[in-house]
Design a protein around this motif. Structure first.
Motif, short mmCIF file in Angstrom:
data_model
loop_
_atom_site.label_atom_id
_atom_site.label_comp_id
_atom_site.label_asym_id
_atom_site.label_seq_id
_atom_site.Cartn_x
_atom_site.Cartn_y
_atom_site.Cartn_z
N GLU A 42 0.83 -1.20 0.00
CA GLU A 42 0.00 0.00 0.00
C GLU A 42 0.87 1.25 0.00
OE1 GLU A 42 -2.58 -0.43 3.37
OE2 GLU A 42 -4.08 -1.50 2.18
N LYS A 43 0.23 2.39 -0.24
CA LYS A 43 0.95 3.65 -0.26
C LYS A 43 1.55 3.99 1.10
CE LYS A 43 -1.76 5.69 -4.02
NZ LYS A 43 -2.65 6.82 -4.43
N SER A 44 0.97 3.44 2.15
CA SER A 44 1.49 3.67 3.50
C SER A 44 2.72 2.82 3.79
CB SER A 44 0.41 3.36 4.53
OG SER A 44 -0.01 2.01 4.43
N ARG A 45 3.23 2.12 2.76
CA ARG A 45 4.40 1.25 2.89
C ARG A 45 4.12 0.10 3.84
NH1 ARG A 45 9.20 4.11 1.15
NH2 ARG A 45 10.49 2.80 2.48
N ARG A 46 2.89 -0.37 3.81
CA ARG A 46 2.49 -1.55 4.56
C ARG A 46 2.00 -2.60 3.58
NH1 ARG A 46 3.47 -1.87 9.97
NH2 ARG A 46 1.55 -3.05 10.24
N LEU A 47 2.15 -3.86 3.96
CA LEU A 47 1.69 -4.96 3.13
C LEU A 47 0.34 -5.44 3.64
CD1 LEU A 47 4.77 -4.83 2.49
CD2 LEU A 47 4.64 -7.27 2.04
N PRO A 113 3.49 -14.33 6.48
CA PRO A 113 4.69 -13.80 5.82
C PRO A 113 4.73 -12.28 5.73
CG PRO A 113 3.84 -15.70 4.63
CD PRO A 113 2.83 -15.38 5.68
N VAL A 114 3.62 -11.64 5.37
CA VAL A 114 3.65 -10.18 5.25
C VAL A 114 3.66 -9.52 6.62
CG1 VAL A 114 2.57 -10.15 2.98
CG2 VAL A 114 1.14 -10.05 5.02
N GLN A 115 3.14 -10.20 7.63
CA GLN A 115 3.21 -9.65 8.97
C GLN A 115 4.66 -9.57 9.46
OE1 GLN A 115 0.51 -8.06 9.25
NE2 GLN A 115 -0.28 -8.83 11.18
N ILE A 116 5.48 -10.51 8.99
CA ILE A 116 6.90 -10.46 9.34
C ILE A 116 7.54 -9.20 8.76
CG2 ILE A 116 9.12 -11.60 8.97
CD1 ILE A 116 7.66 -14.26 9.01
N ILE A 117 7.23 -8.91 7.51
CA ILE A 117 7.79 -7.71 6.88
C ILE A 117 7.28 -6.45 7.58
CG2 ILE A 117 7.92 -6.37 4.74
CD1 ILE A 117 7.71 -8.97 3.21
N ASN A 118 5.99 -6.42 7.88
CA ASN A 118 5.44 -5.26 8.60
C ASN A 118 6.10 -5.10 9.97
OD1 ASN A 118 3.66 -4.55 6.54
ND2 ASN A 118 2.03 -5.87 7.33
N ALA A 119 6.40 -6.22 10.61
CA ALA A 119 7.08 -6.16 11.91
C ALA A 119 8.49 -5.58 11.76
CB ALA A 119 7.13 -7.55 12.54
N PHE A 120 9.19 -5.98 10.68
CA PHE A 120 10.51 -5.41 10.41
C PHE A 120 10.42 -3.90 10.28
CE2 PHE A 120 12.15 -9.50 8.17
CZ PHE A 120 12.34 -10.09 9.40
N LEU A 121 9.46 -3.44 9.51
CA LEU A 121 9.31 -2.00 9.27
C LEU A 121 8.95 -1.25 10.55
CD1 LEU A 121 7.34 -2.19 5.90
CD2 LEU A 121 9.76 -1.63 6.19
N ALA A 215 9.47 -14.44 -3.27
CA ALA A 215 8.99 -13.41 -2.34
C ALA A 215 9.20 -13.87 -0.90
CB ALA A 215 7.52 -13.12 -2.60
N LEU A 216 9.03 -15.16 -0.66
CA LEU A 216 9.22 -15.70 0.69
C LEU A 216 10.69 -16.04 0.95
CD1 LEU A 216 8.07 -16.85 3.36
CD2 LEU A 216 7.79 -19.03 2.17
N ILE A 217 11.32 -16.74 0.02
CA ILE A 217 12.68 -17.23 0.26
C ILE A 217 13.69 -16.09 0.35
CG2 ILE A 217 14.55 -18.63 -0.71
CD1 ILE A 217 12.43 -20.41 -1.98
N VAL A 218 13.60 -15.14 -0.58
CA VAL A 218 14.60 -14.07 -0.64
C VAL A 218 14.21 -12.88 0.22
CG1 VAL A 218 15.76 -12.43 -2.16
CG2 VAL A 218 15.40 -14.78 -2.92
N HIS A 219 13.02 -12.32 -0.04
CA HIS A 219 12.67 -11.04 0.58
C HIS A 219 12.23 -11.17 2.03
CE1 HIS A 219 13.03 -8.61 -3.06
NE2 HIS A 219 12.55 -9.64 -3.70
N ILE A 220 11.87 -12.36 2.47
CA ILE A 220 11.49 -12.53 3.87
C ILE A 220 12.55 -13.33 4.63
CG2 ILE A 220 9.78 -13.52 5.44
CD1 ILE A 220 7.65 -12.94 3.39
N LEU A 221 12.94 -14.48 4.10
CA LEU A 221 13.87 -15.34 4.83
C LEU A 221 15.30 -14.78 4.80
CD1 LEU A 221 14.47 -17.92 6.37
CD2 LEU A 221 14.72 -19.10 4.18
N LEU A 222 15.88 -14.66 3.61
CA LEU A 222 17.28 -14.24 3.51
C LEU A 222 17.48 -12.79 3.92
CD1 LEU A 222 18.37 -16.04 0.21
CD2 LEU A 222 18.57 -16.82 2.57
#
Length: 240
Positions: A42-47, A113-121, A215-222
């Motif tokens: 999203e525009k708010s930089r959230r997934l 998976p996207v909650q992990i990215i949101n948690a990182f942010l 999307a999972l292997i590279v952008h979330i895991l690695l």
């Protein structure tokens, strides 16, 4: 005006947003075109989860097709008309496709998976940015270069698969190699009639399987591992 060194230093504490989030956003944009992932940026930089029933249905269909595709590859390698060298040749592609299919499977649309990215942010914005600034590490630069190479490779892969099958249509473990008559003179018309459609289908399967899984292997895991290591480095410097 801030110098380049100051700018790079200020970006170090926002490693995920500054270094990797633009790459993730680009990757998700292609995934959304292929409809191979049930999330969007999203525009708010959230997934967030995509609400369109049509897109979710297409994604679930792709998940099922991926399993069927892997199953057909496995049967072709184990009981198909391939030679021993052909089975060994197809084994590597089968393992890669199987690993990608397993990692991209999300039929129930789990938002984990996207909650992990949101948690990182959130963690980066709320805690890491308040710590003393440090330069971008070599590990982060290396990981970013690796992600660029992977993105380039996953873009080329379905194109290479298509042209490989156009010139060598009986390459194992792909679909046409399942037929014992593949490669014979009387079967050459297959290459010019239904063969083109089969090759386009295989290129499409390769593209959405690889893009969805990476999307999972590279952008979330690695990248996530790199992010956590960067956080530990910042916290250690803060403690010292």
């Amino acid at each position: 005006m801030s110098s380049p060194t100051t700018l790079r230093t200020s970006q170090a504490n926002a490693m995920y947003r500054a270094q990797f989030f633009p790459l993730l956003k680009f990757h998700f944009r292609i995934c959304n075109l292929l409809q191979c992932i049930p999330f969007k940026v999203e525009k708010s930089r959230r997934l967030r989860k995509i609400k369109s029933r049509f897109v979710l249905t297409i994604f679930r269909l792709q998940c099922v097709l991926s399993v069927a595709y892997c199953t057909s590859m496995f049967l072709n390698i184990t009981i198909g008309p391939l030679t021993t060298s052909g089975r060994l040749q197809g084994l590597g592609l089968f393992i890669a496709t199987l690993a990608s299919t397993i990692s991209r499977w999300n039929y129930s649309i789990d938002i984990g998976p996207v909650q992990i990215i949101n948690a990182f942010l959130d963690f980066e914005a709320g805690i890491i940015e308040s710590l003393p600034k440090v330069p971008i590490s070599m590990e982060t630069k290396a990981m970013k270069t690796f992600v660029y190479l992977v993105e380039f490779g996953v873009f080329l892969y379905p194109i290479l698969v298509f042209f490989l099958l156009r010139f060598i249509p009986c390459t194992p473990p792909f679909i046409l190699s399942m037929f014992a008559s593949c490669g014979r003179a009387e079967a050459m018309t297959l290459r010019h009639q239904v063969g083109l459609g089969v090759h386009i289908f295989e290129a499409w399967m390769s593209s959405h399987i690889q893009y969805s899984s990476l999307a999972l292997i590279v952008h979330i895991l690695l990248v996530g591992i790199s992010f956590l290591l960067n956080c530990l480095q910042l916290l250690n410097r803060y403690d010292n």
